[in-house]
Design a protein around this motif. Structure first.
Motif, PDB file in Angstrom:
ATOM      1  N   THR A   1      45.693  49.814  49.439  1.00  0.00           N
ATOM      2  CA  THR A   1      44.966  49.003  50.418  1.00  0.00           C
ATOM      3  C   THR A   1      43.774  49.767  50.983  1.00  0.00           C
ATOM      4  O   THR A   1      42.664  49.239  51.056  1.00  0.00           O
ATOM      5  CB  THR A   1      45.912  48.580  51.552  1.00  0.00           C
ATOM      6  OG1 THR A   1      47.020  47.871  50.990  1.00  0.00           O
ATOM      7  CG2 THR A   1      45.193  47.699  52.559  1.00  0.00           C
TER       8      THR A   1
ATOM      9  N   ASN B   1      42.097  52.189  49.649  1.00  0.00           N
ATOM     10  CA  ASN B   1      41.050  52.390  48.660  1.00  0.00           C
ATOM     11  C   ASN B   1      40.393  51.085  48.237  1.00  0.00           C
ATOM     12  O   ASN B   1      39.187  51.039  48.030  1.00  0.00           O
ATOM     13  CB  ASN B   1      41.618  53.142  47.453  1.00  0.00           C
ATOM     14  CG  ASN B   1      41.845  54.614  47.752  1.00  0.00           C
ATOM     15  OD1 ASN B   1      40.911  55.394  47.794  1.00  0.00           O
ATOM     16  ND2 ASN B   1      43.092  55.002  48.004  1.00  0.00           N
ATOM     17  N   ARG B   2      41.199  50.048  48.164  1.00  0.00           N
ATOM     18  CA  ARG B   2      40.595  48.764  47.824  1.00  0.00           C
ATOM     19  C   ARG B   2      39.635  48.326  48.920  1.00  0.00           C
ATOM     20  O   ARG B   2      38.534  47.840  48.656  1.00  0.00           O
ATOM     21  CB  ARG B   2      41.665  47.697  47.633  1.00  0.00           C
ATOM     22  CG  ARG B   2      41.059  46.406  47.161  1.00  0.00           C
ATOM     23  CD  ARG B   2      41.686  45.175  47.760  1.00  0.00           C
ATOM     24  NE  ARG B   2      42.129  45.332  49.131  1.00  0.00           N
ATOM     25  CZ  ARG B   2      43.005  44.513  49.707  1.00  0.00           C
ATOM     26  NH1 ARG B   2      43.521  43.526  49.007  1.00  0.00           N
ATOM     27  NH2 ARG B   2      43.362  44.697  50.957  1.00  0.00           N
TER      28      ARG B   2
ATOM     29  N   ALA C   1      37.985  50.202  50.862  1.00  0.00           N
ATOM     30  CA  ALA C   1      36.783  51.029  50.792  1.00  0.00           C
ATOM     31  C   ALA C   1      35.843  50.512  49.704  1.00  0.00           C
ATOM     32  O   ALA C   1      34.627  50.443  49.897  1.00  0.00           O
ATOM     33  CB  ALA C   1      37.159  52.483  50.526  1.00  0.00           C
ATOM     34  N   ILE C   2      36.423  50.125  48.577  1.00  0.00           N
ATOM     35  CA  ILE C   2      35.604  49.568  47.500  1.00  0.00           C
ATOM     36  C   ILE C   2      34.967  48.265  47.956  1.00  0.00           C
ATOM     37  O   ILE C   2      33.771  48.027  47.740  1.00  0.00           O
ATOM     38  CB  ILE C   2      36.468  49.314  46.243  1.00  0.00           C
ATOM     39  CG1 ILE C   2      36.969  50.637  45.663  1.00  0.00           C
ATOM     40  CG2 ILE C   2      35.667  48.545  45.197  1.00  0.00           C
ATOM     41  CD1 ILE C   2      37.903  50.453  44.479  1.00  0.00           C
TER      42      ILE C   2
ATOM     43  N   ASP D   1      34.276  47.326  50.983  1.00  0.00           N
ATOM     44  CA  ASP D   1      33.219  47.625  51.952  1.00  0.00           C
ATOM     45  C   ASP D   1      31.960  48.084  51.235  1.00  0.00           C
ATOM     46  O   ASP D   1      30.852  47.659  51.559  1.00  0.00           O
ATOM     47  CB  ASP D   1      33.678  48.730  52.917  1.00  0.00           C
ATOM     48  CG  ASP D   1      34.709  48.198  53.899  1.00  0.00           C
ATOM     49  OD1 ASP D   1      34.929  46.973  53.920  1.00  0.00           O
ATOM     50  OD2 ASP D   1      35.300  49.012  54.626  1.00  0.00           O
ATOM     51  N   TYR D   2      32.157  48.955  50.270  1.00  0.00           N
ATOM     52  CA  TYR D   2      31.017  49.455  49.515  1.00  0.00           C
ATOM     53  C   TYR D   2      30.274  48.309  48.841  1.00  0.00           C
ATOM     54  O   TYR D   2      29.058  48.196  48.932  1.00  0.00           O
ATOM     55  CB  TYR D   2      31.498  50.457  48.475  1.00  0.00           C
ATOM     56  CG  TYR D   2      30.415  50.956  47.563  1.00  0.00           C
ATOM     57  CD1 TYR D   2      29.669  52.081  47.899  1.00  0.00           C
ATOM     58  CD2 TYR D   2      30.138  50.311  46.368  1.00  0.00           C
ATOM     59  CE1 TYR D   2      28.669  52.544  47.063  1.00  0.00           C
ATOM     60  CE2 TYR D   2      29.148  50.765  45.525  1.00  0.00           C
ATOM     61  CZ  TYR D   2      28.409  51.884  45.873  1.00  0.00           C
ATOM     62  OH  TYR D   2      27.424  52.338  45.045  1.00  0.00           O
ATOM     63  N   LEU D   3      31.044  47.448  48.184  1.00  0.00           N
ATOM     64  CA  LEU D   3      30.425  46.313  47.491  1.00  0.00           C
ATOM     65  C   LEU D   3      29.692  45.408  48.467  1.00  0.00           C
ATOM     66  O   LEU D   3      28.569  44.968  48.198  1.00  0.00           O
ATOM     67  CB  LEU D   3      31.502  45.530  46.735  1.00  0.00           C
ATOM     68  CG  LEU D   3      31.962  46.171  45.426  1.00  0.00           C
ATOM     69  CD1 LEU D   3      33.191  45.453  44.880  1.00  0.00           C
ATOM     70  CD2 LEU D   3      30.831  46.134  44.404  1.00  0.00           C
TER      71      LEU D   3
ATOM     72  N   ALA E   1      28.365  46.230  51.261  1.00  0.00           N
ATOM     73  CA  ALA E   1      27.147  46.921  51.692  1.00  0.00           C
ATOM     74  C   ALA E   1      26.073  46.862  50.608  1.00  0.00           C
ATOM     75  O   ALA E   1      24.923  46.544  50.874  1.00  0.00           O
ATOM     76  CB  ALA E   1      27.466  48.364  52.041  1.00  0.00           C
ATOM     77  N   VAL E   2      26.459  47.131  49.397  1.00  0.00           N
ATOM     78  CA  VAL E   2      25.491  47.113  48.301  1.00  0.00           C
ATOM     79  C   VAL E   2      24.898  45.727  48.120  1.00  0.00           C
ATOM     80  O   VAL E   2      23.700  45.570  47.954  1.00  0.00           O
ATOM     81  CB  VAL E   2      26.150  47.559  46.979  1.00  0.00           C
ATOM     82  CG1 VAL E   2      25.219  47.285  45.817  1.00  0.00           C
ATOM     83  CG2 VAL E   2      26.512  49.024  47.046  1.00  0.00           C
ATOM     84  N   LEU E   3      25.731  44.713  48.176  1.00  0.00           N
ATOM     85  CA  LEU E   3      25.261  43.363  47.915  1.00  0.00           C
ATOM     86  C   LEU E   3      24.402  42.835  49.057  1.00  0.00           C
ATOM     87  O   LEU E   3      23.374  42.192  48.824  1.00  0.00           O
ATOM     88  CB  LEU E   3      26.450  42.436  47.643  1.00  0.00           C
ATOM     89  CG  LEU E   3      27.228  42.837  46.377  1.00  0.00           C
ATOM     90  CD1 LEU E   3      28.397  41.911  46.139  1.00  0.00           C
ATOM     91  CD2 LEU E   3      26.298  42.853  45.159  1.00  0.00           C
TER      92      LEU E   3
ATOM     93  N   ARG F   1      22.609  44.634  51.095  1.00  0.00           N
ATOM     94  CA  ARG F   1      21.369  45.390  50.962  1.00  0.00           C
ATOM     95  C   ARG F   1      20.451  44.763  49.919  1.00  0.00           C
ATOM     96  O   ARG F   1      19.252  44.655  50.083  1.00  0.00           O
ATOM     97  CB  ARG F   1      21.748  46.799  50.529  1.00  0.00           C
ATOM     98  CG  ARG F   1      20.617  47.756  50.430  1.00  0.00           C
ATOM     99  CD  ARG F   1      21.171  49.126  50.124  1.00  0.00           C
ATOM    100  NE  ARG F   1      20.940  49.995  51.255  1.00  0.00           N
ATOM    101  CZ  ARG F   1      20.240  51.137  51.142  1.00  0.00           C
ATOM    102  NH1 ARG F   1      19.775  51.515  49.982  1.00  0.00           N
ATOM    103  NH2 ARG F   1      20.037  51.886  52.182  1.00  0.00           N
ATOM    104  N   ARG F   2      21.097  44.331  48.834  1.00  0.00           N
ATOM    105  CA  ARG F   2      20.337  43.715  47.758  1.00  0.00           C
ATOM    106  C   ARG F   2      19.708  42.404  48.213  1.00  0.00           C
ATOM    107  O   ARG F   2      18.569  42.089  47.889  1.00  0.00           O
ATOM    108  CB  ARG F   2      21.304  43.476  46.592  1.00  0.00           C
ATOM    109  CG  ARG F   2      20.650  43.141  45.312  1.00  0.00           C
ATOM    110  CD  ARG F   2      21.476  43.658  44.146  1.00  0.00           C
ATOM    111  NE  ARG F   2      21.409  45.102  43.998  1.00  0.00           N
ATOM    112  CZ  ARG F   2      21.894  45.747  42.926  1.00  0.00           C
ATOM    113  NH1 ARG F   2      22.478  45.080  41.980  1.00  0.00           N
ATOM    114  NH2 ARG F   2      21.786  47.052  42.842  1.00  0.00           N
TER     115      ARG F   2
END
Lengths: 134, 134
Positions: B103, B105-106, B108-109, B111-113, B115-117, B119-120
Motif C-alpha cells: 500500500t 509503495n503503490r 507513492a507510485i 502520487d508520482y503519476l 504529479a507527472v500527469l 504537470r503535463r
DNA sequence: ATTGACCTTCACATCTGTGTGAGGGTTTGA
DNA sequence: TCAAACCCTCACACAGATGTGAAGGTCAAT
C-alpha cells in the motif's frame, strides 16, 4: 558504513546486498581499499526492497519503480517517458490487485481465527460471561 | 470439467494445474480413462491460489491456509491444533505486513503519476485553467 | 481406419532469489 | 608478527515456480 553493518541493520546477508547492487537496486561507493561504503539512507532502501521482494515483485520491476519512490521527489522530475508511465500505471494496478487479494485472504484467516478462539473460550470451563447473557 | 477447460477458465497452464495438485493445493477425481475431472468450484480455488502465489506466498503456506478459507466454513471446524493456530496467526500478521508495504509503495507510485500527469496538463498549451487561477 | 485434439506420466530445462565456500586482500589489536 | 575479523570476487549449488517436449493412451469426427 560498510557491508557488515548494513547487513546487520537490515537483517540481510552480505551476499544479497551485493546481489541487489548487481541488479541495480542499490549503489555503493568504494573506499580506497575496494570496500563498499554505504550511505545511511541505504538502510531504509534495503528494507523497502526486501518488503517488495517478499510481496512478490521481481527485482526487474522494483528497479523500475524505485526512482519515483524517493522522498523529496517533487524537487526534480526524472525522465518520464510515455512507456515508463504506462509501466508504472500497470504496476500500480497490479499492486492494487495484490493488496485486494491479500486483504481478502487475510480477513478470512482472521475471521477463522476469531471463530476458533471464541468457540474455545465458550467451552465448559468458561468463566467471565456475565455481560453477554444478561 | 477436464484439465483443458479449467486451464482456459483460469488462464493457467495444464502443467501448473498438475503441479498444484502434486503440491496438495487442489484435488481432482479421475474418469474411467484416467483423465482428471474437476468440480466447478475449482475455478475460484485456482484463481485464489494464483493470487496468493503472485503475492509472494509459497505453496507450502497456501496449502496450510486454504482449508480455513472455504466459504460455508462455520459449519464444521476442522482439527485446529495449537501449532496450526500459531501458524495462522503468524501468516495473518505477515500478510498484514505485505499489505502495508504494498500500500505504501503503490500510493507513492500513484502520487508520482498524479504529479507527472498534472504537470503535463499544465504545460504551455494548457487551455482549461480558469478555475485554478481565479 | 485414420487423423486431430484431447489426455496421461516423466524428465529435463530455465529463471530468480538465496546459500556456501574457496582463494585471497586489509585492518586492528594482542 | 600473528590472529581474528573484516572485506573482495567468483563460482557452484539449491529450491520453487514454470516451460517444453517425448512417448504414449483415448475419443470423436471424417
Amino acid at each position: 558504513m560498510r557491508i557488515g553493518e548494513l547487513s546487520e541493520r537490515t537483517n540481510t546477508s552480505r551476499r544479497l546486498l551485493r546481489y541487489y547492487e548487481e541488479q541495480g537496486l542499490i549503489i555503493s561507493d568504494r573506499c580506497a581499499n575496494g570496500y563498499r561504503n554505504y550511505d545511511d539512507r541505504l538502510v531504509d532502501r534495503v528494507l523497502q526492497i526486501r518488503g517488495l521482494l517478499d510481496a512478490g515483485l521481481p527485482t526487474r520491476i522494483i528497479k523500475q519503480i524505485l526512482p519515483c519512490l524517493d522522498k523529496p521527489r517533487n524537487i526534480y522530475f526524472p525522465d518520464a517517458t510515455p512507456e515508463m508511465i504506462a509501466t508504472l500505471e500497470h504496476e500500480r494496478d497490479r499492486m492494487t490487485e495484490r493488496i485486494n487479494c491479500l486483504t481478502r485472504n487475510r480477513d478470512a484467516i482472521a475471521d477463522y481465527l476469531d471463530a476458533v478462539l471464541v468457540r474455545r473460550d465458550n467451552r465448559p470451563h468458561a468463566a467471565a460471561e456475565a455481560s453477554t447473557t444478561s
